[in-house]
Design a protein around this motif. Sequence first.
Motif, PDB file in Angstrom:
ATOM      1  N   LEU A   4       0.848  -1.184   0.000  1.00 49.07           N
ATOM      2  CA  LEU A   4       0.000   0.000   0.000  1.00 49.07           C
ATOM      3  C   LEU A   4       0.885   1.237   0.000  1.00 49.07           C
ATOM      4  O   LEU A   4       1.800   1.357   0.820  1.00 49.07           O
ATOM      5  CB  LEU A   4      -0.916   0.001   1.223  1.00 49.07           C
ATOM      6  CG  LEU A   4      -1.959  -1.127   1.207  1.00 49.07           C
ATOM      7  CD1 LEU A   4      -2.307  -1.554   2.625  1.00 49.07           C
ATOM      8  CD2 LEU A   4      -3.207  -0.683   0.462  1.00 49.07           C
ATOM      9  N   VAL A   5       0.616   2.146  -0.921  1.00 53.16           N
ATOM     10  CA  VAL A   5       1.420   3.356  -1.034  1.00 53.16           C
ATOM     11  C   VAL A   5       0.508   4.569  -1.100  1.00 53.16           C
ATOM     12  O   VAL A   5      -0.637   4.488  -1.553  1.00 53.16           O
ATOM     13  CB  VAL A   5       2.334   3.325  -2.283  1.00 53.16           C
ATOM     14  CG1 VAL A   5       3.326   2.183  -2.196  1.00 53.16           C
ATOM     15  CG2 VAL A   5       1.509   3.214  -3.561  1.00 53.16           C
ATOM     16  N   ALA A   6       1.023   5.691  -0.619  1.00 49.06           N
ATOM     17  CA  ALA A   6       0.346   6.986  -0.745  1.00 49.06           C
ATOM     18  C   ALA A   6       1.357   7.928  -1.367  1.00 49.06           C
ATOM     19  O   ALA A   6       2.400   8.210  -0.772  1.00 49.06           O
ATOM     20  CB  ALA A   6      -0.119   7.489   0.613  1.00 49.06           C
ATOM     21  N   GLU A  34      -3.221  16.603  -4.559  1.00 54.41           N
ATOM     22  CA  GLU A  34      -3.919  15.361  -4.241  1.00 54.41           C
ATOM     23  C   GLU A  34      -2.911  14.241  -4.047  1.00 54.41           C
ATOM     24  O   GLU A  34      -1.722  14.387  -4.314  1.00 54.41           O
ATOM     25  CB  GLU A  34      -4.898  14.995  -5.363  1.00 54.41           C
ATOM     26  CG  GLU A  34      -4.222  14.754  -6.703  1.00 54.41           C
ATOM     27  CD  GLU A  34      -5.216  14.509  -7.814  1.00 54.41           C
ATOM     28  OE1 GLU A  34      -6.432  14.529  -7.549  1.00 54.41           O
ATOM     29  OE2 GLU A  34      -4.785  14.285  -8.954  1.00 54.41           O
ATOM     30  N   THR A  35      -3.410  13.117  -3.554  1.00 55.26           N
ATOM     31  CA  THR A  35      -2.561  11.971  -3.288  1.00 55.26           C
ATOM     32  C   THR A  35      -3.159  10.743  -3.945  1.00 55.26           C
ATOM     33  O   THR A  35      -4.375  10.509  -3.857  1.00 55.26           O
ATOM     34  CB  THR A  35      -2.430  11.732  -1.773  1.00 55.26           C
ATOM     35  OG1 THR A  35      -1.799  12.865  -1.175  1.00 55.26           O
ATOM     36  CG2 THR A  35      -1.609  10.484  -1.475  1.00 55.26           C
ATOM     37  N   ALA A  61      -7.995  13.946  -1.959  1.00 54.83           N
ATOM     38  CA  ALA A  61      -7.684  15.380  -1.928  1.00 54.83           C
ATOM     39  C   ALA A  61      -6.696  15.676  -0.807  1.00 54.83           C
ATOM     40  O   ALA A  61      -6.812  15.156   0.310  1.00 54.83           O
ATOM     41  CB  ALA A  61      -8.961  16.191  -1.739  1.00 54.83           C
ATOM     42  N   GLY A  62      -5.713  16.509  -1.089  1.00 56.99           N
ATOM     43  CA  GLY A  62      -4.699  16.859  -0.103  1.00 56.99           C
ATOM     44  C   GLY A  62      -3.457  16.001  -0.253  1.00 56.99           C
ATOM     45  O   GLY A  62      -3.393  15.105  -1.091  1.00 56.99           O
ATOM     46  N   ARG A  63      -2.454  16.276   0.576  1.00 56.01           N
ATOM     47  CA  ARG A  63      -1.180  15.567   0.519  1.00 56.01           C
ATOM     48  C   ARG A  63      -1.044  14.671   1.749  1.00 56.01           C
ATOM     49  O   ARG A  63      -0.995  15.168   2.879  1.00 56.01           O
ATOM     50  CB  ARG A  63      -0.024  16.561   0.441  1.00 56.01           C
ATOM     51  CG  ARG A  63      -0.005  17.341  -0.876  1.00 56.01           C
ATOM     52  CD  ARG A  63       1.014  18.472  -0.876  1.00 56.01           C
ATOM     53  NE  ARG A  63       2.346  18.015  -0.501  1.00 56.01           N
ATOM     54  CZ  ARG A  63       3.189  17.413  -1.348  1.00 56.01           C
ATOM     55  NH1 ARG A  63       2.823  17.207  -2.609  1.00 56.01           N
ATOM     56  NH2 ARG A  63       4.380  17.036  -0.952  1.00 56.01           N
ATOM     57  N   TRP A  64      -0.989  13.362   1.504  1.00 56.24           N
ATOM     58  CA  TRP A  64      -0.984  12.370   2.571  1.00 56.24           C
ATOM     59  C   TRP A  64       0.183  11.410   2.397  1.00 56.24           C
ATOM     60  O   TRP A  64       0.738  11.282   1.301  1.00 56.24           O
ATOM     61  CB  TRP A  64      -2.295  11.575   2.564  1.00 56.24           C
ATOM     62  CG  TRP A  64      -3.518  12.411   2.715  1.00 56.24           C
ATOM     63  CD1 TRP A  64      -4.197  13.065   1.727  1.00 56.24           C
ATOM     64  CD2 TRP A  64      -4.201  12.730   3.928  1.00 56.24           C
ATOM     65  NE1 TRP A  64      -5.272  13.754   2.240  1.00 56.24           N
ATOM     66  CE2 TRP A  64      -5.298  13.563   3.594  1.00 56.24           C
ATOM     67  CE3 TRP A  64      -4.009  12.369   5.271  1.00 56.24           C
ATOM     68  CZ2 TRP A  64      -6.178  14.053   4.550  1.00 56.24           C
ATOM     69  CZ3 TRP A  64      -4.892  12.859   6.216  1.00 56.24           C
ATOM     70  CH2 TRP A  64      -5.960  13.688   5.865  1.00 56.24           C
TER      71      TRP A  64
END
Length: 305
Positions: A49-51, A57-58, A77-80
């Motif tokens: 699993l990767v983000a 966005e991520t 949405a956003g940086r994770w």
Amino acid sequence: MQGMKRSTLAVLVVVLLCSPATASGDGPPVTSLPAGPGGVVEHGGTDRLVALPAATETIVAMSRVRGGQIRRALSLAGRWGVPVITEDGGTGGVSADSRTLVLFRLARAYPRKRSTFSILDLRSFSVARTVSLKGEWSFDALSPDGRWLYLVQQLSGRNRASYAVRAYDTERGRLMPEPVVDPREPDEPLQGFPLTRVTGESGRWEYTLYGGGRGHPFIHALDTVARESICIDLPHRIARHRRLFELKLELRGGQVRVVDRGKLVASASKRAPEKLQAGTGPWVFAAAGLILLLATLGARRRNRA
């Protein structure tokens, strides 16, 4: 997936998977940095699993460890990021039943005024809950079923090694009021950096070696189901060793073991982890120090009786 074609998403995931991981130098602690393209491998060892954050966005993706085939993906949405949990680059965030993934929102400055975590349901591959807490917090562990989320609360902006472990109920959406502490030493502050970790077979117990702070090195044994912990103190002479950050933990024969390049340094029973035993590694503990340690532990048990 809204606003993004599957083909475009697949290309973006491939490009990001080939990008270098974030390197850490001076700045925030390693537990505030994302895992990068290495992500985290679920407990079965089948999927990764990767983000992978882009501009606004991520991309969160699940792929096969063997072959790299992308199984599922979403745009968030956003940086994770997938959390890094130890100084040796260990990553976490996925529950033992492989149904829950926890991501953290990347910070623009450190320490953060507010820390935010996203809890994903991997069965539907969607966001189940967002957790936002005041101050600087980092991911620590998950119970095997994802019910209990454990977070490390940094207590001081100046001293990164001063912290408290807190439990968050993901079902009811609430932070438990009291820190998770060793009931034998409820008032003893926790100090140190998480150097390395080993997880019990069922995912219930997390054993983390802490050191490098103002206190002495110790193993933090966290029962993620019962919301309890035991701190296993290690001899002070380990703190002075040059290879402190190279130590590893392993589980073998009913014991949690501290090893240095494969050689045993110390061990403790997983059922009675407060009973520390000396190893035969490169630093054999002095007999007097070991006797003093055992006498201290015996006195603590008598006081509790």
